[in-house]
Motif scaffolding. Structure first.
Motif, PDB file in Angstrom:
ATOM      1  N   TRP A 114       0.849  -1.190   0.000  1.00  0.00           N
ATOM      2  CA  TRP A 114       0.000   0.000   0.000  1.00  0.00           C
ATOM      3  C   TRP A 114       0.882   1.236   0.000  1.00  0.00           C
ATOM      4  O   TRP A 114       2.112   1.142   0.147  1.00  0.00           O
ATOM      5  N   TYR A 115       0.235   2.375  -0.156  1.00  0.00           N
ATOM      6  CA  TYR A 115       0.951   3.647  -0.193  1.00  0.00           C
ATOM      7  C   TYR A 115       0.493   4.516   0.987  1.00  0.00           C
ATOM      8  O   TYR A 115      -0.678   4.478   1.382  1.00  0.00           O
ATOM      9  N   THR A 116       1.447   5.263   1.499  1.00  0.00           N
ATOM     10  CA  THR A 116       1.139   6.268   2.516  1.00  0.00           C
ATOM     11  C   THR A 116       1.606   7.628   2.008  1.00  0.00           C
ATOM     12  O   THR A 116       2.366   7.718   1.031  1.00  0.00           O
ATOM     13  N   THR A 117       1.173   8.671   2.673  1.00  0.00           N
ATOM     14  CA  THR A 117       1.523  10.030   2.260  1.00  0.00           C
ATOM     15  C   THR A 117       2.485  10.636   3.267  1.00  0.00           C
ATOM     16  O   THR A 117       2.200  10.668   4.476  1.00  0.00           O
ATOM     17  N   ASN A 118       3.633  11.093   2.776  1.00  0.00           N
ATOM     18  CA  ASN A 118       4.626  11.776   3.600  1.00  0.00           C
ATOM     19  C   ASN A 118       4.673  13.248   3.223  1.00  0.00           C
ATOM     20  O   ASN A 118       4.692  13.585   2.038  1.00  0.00           O
ATOM     21  N   GLN A 125       0.186  10.796  10.435  1.00  0.00           N
ATOM     22  CA  GLN A 125      -1.033   9.993  10.303  1.00  0.00           C
ATOM     23  C   GLN A 125      -1.699   9.715  11.650  1.00  0.00           C
ATOM     24  O   GLN A 125      -2.887   9.399  11.699  1.00  0.00           O
ATOM     25  N   GLY A 150       4.343   2.759   7.759  1.00  0.00           N
ATOM     26  CA  GLY A 150       3.817   4.011   7.224  1.00  0.00           C
ATOM     27  C   GLY A 150       2.959   4.793   8.177  1.00  0.00           C
ATOM     28  O   GLY A 150       2.423   5.843   7.797  1.00  0.00           O
ATOM     29  N   LEU A 151       2.826   4.330   9.419  1.00  0.00           N
ATOM     30  CA  LEU A 151       2.003   5.044  10.398  1.00  0.00           C
ATOM     31  C   LEU A 151       2.886   6.004  11.167  1.00  0.00           C
ATOM     32  O   LEU A 151       3.314   5.746  12.286  1.00  0.00           O
ATOM     33  N   PRO A 160       3.661  10.464  -2.131  1.00  0.00           N
ATOM     34  CA  PRO A 160       3.292   9.089  -1.760  1.00  0.00           C
ATOM     35  C   PRO A 160       4.537   8.278  -1.427  1.00  0.00           C
ATOM     36  O   PRO A 160       5.572   8.398  -2.062  1.00  0.00           O
TER      37      PRO A 160
END
Length: 355
Positions: A69-73, A155, A150-151, A82
């Motif tokens: 999955w992708y996360t946003t930084n 987030q 990614g948390l 992403p």
């Protein structure tokens, strides 16, 4: 004071309970040490396999290409980009969580094994070190694993805000007990193994946990007390810096007794007992002339809390025997009844009614 520190055979029961706790603690430490040795063995085997399979390890890099999955930084410039979370990140995060769980579960055993040989670190110090290290490892391991997944804080900030609101409404007591537990571990108004009194409960501290502290009383009952109670209430620690405590023996003798002779007798009895300390020395005071007799106080010091009841019992028996041998009567409540004659008119009326 002695009613608060036990009754009957409380010292013997307390010693037996302490021996059983020591044996259980040794078994627990042994189990945790074996777990840590097993974990170390597995790590060494894994490192050996990694060294042996080093030529084929680059194949594992293919896991980096498997995006789950992708996360946003958000960068320092404020631009959101992403960020992929790969299968390798998931595996490494799971490994970190597994190592964190294993270390926090078996850390007390490791601390006991490492510091048990030195006398400079007491058992209560080792308990504090293990507890604080467990908290630190848990926080660091959890944050590291969540970061790989990614948390990140960007987030989790809304979740933190919601948790703060929850603390304000329904979780403030839990949060207060947690913070109070950290204060107790750092400030150390009492330690594991100390004898304390709080809210009419007296016993030995056996555990200091995140939410509550466990006290084993002289009836062998485990009392779970929230940590906040120790911060906001008054706590009596019988063994914080010194195990020496004072005993006060009340003695009342009949009027007419020689006060100097009674004082010499009481001081001689205290000096003969082997568990009465010579320093601070015992003393005896003529406290009051009461309606029933003369009141004296024999004040002695003992070196351990468990000696309070046996010493009090021995001194009372010796005092009773010495007073009886010396012919000195023990004061007891007395009541004098004065009967007066009836007035002539009342006596004549009573005779008339009787006739």
């Amino acid at each position: 004071a002695d009613a608060a520190t036990g009754g009957g055979t409380a010292p013997t029961a307390n010693n037996n309970a302490a021996d059983e706790q020591s044996q259980m603690a040794l078994v627990t430490v042994s189990t945790q040490a074996h777990r840590l040795l097993g974990l170390l063995q597995r790590v060494l085997v894994a490192l050996s396999l990694v060294y042996a399979w080093s030529p084929v390890l680059p194949a594992l890099l293919r896991f980096e290409g498997v995006v789950l999955w992708y996360t946003t930084n958000t960068e320092a410039s404020g631009i959101a980009r992403p960020a992929p979370v790969s299968l390798m990140d998931l595996l490494v995060g799971a490994l970190i969580l597994l190592m964190t769980f294993s270390l926090t579960r078996n850390l007390p055993g490791l601390v006991e094994v490492v510091f048990s040989s030195t006398r400079r670190v007491s058992s209560s110090d080792r308990y504090t070190m293990a507890t604080l290290a467990r908290y630190g490892i848990t926080i660091a391991g959890t944050v590291s694993a969540l970061s790989l997944l990614g948390l990140r804080w960007s987030q989790l900030q809304w979740m933190a805000a919601a948790l703060t609101v929850g603390l304000g409404f329904g979780l403030q007591e839990i949060f207060a007990n947690f913070v109070s537990g950290l204060i107790l571990l750092v400030e150390r108004p009492f330690r594991v193994g100390d004898v304390i009194t709080i809210n009419q409960h007296t016993g030995t501290v056996t555990r200091i946990r995140t939410r509550a502290t466990t006290v084993l009383d002289f009836d062998n009952q485990e009392i779970v007390i929230p940590n906040k109670t120790f911060i906001t209430g008054q706590v009596t620690n019988w063994t914080l810096s010194d195990d020496v405590t004072r005993l006060i023996i009340d003695v009342s003798v009949a009027h007419g007794s020689d006060p100097a002779e009674v004082q010499r007798m009481l001081l001689a009895i205290a000096a003969e007992h082997p568990k009465v300390l010579r320093e601070p020395e015992a003393n005896c005071w003529f406290m009051a002339l009461e309606g029933q007799g003369q009141k004296f106080e024999l004040r002695v010091y003992v070196g351990a809390v468990d000696d309070r009841l046996p010493v009090r019992n021995d001194l009372n028996r010796s005092i009773n025997a010495r007073l009886k041998a010396a012919g000195i009567a023990v004061a007891f409540p007395q009541m004098d009844i004065h009967v007066r004659d009836l007035p002539p008119a009342a006596a004549a009326a009573q005779e008339t009614q009787g006739a």
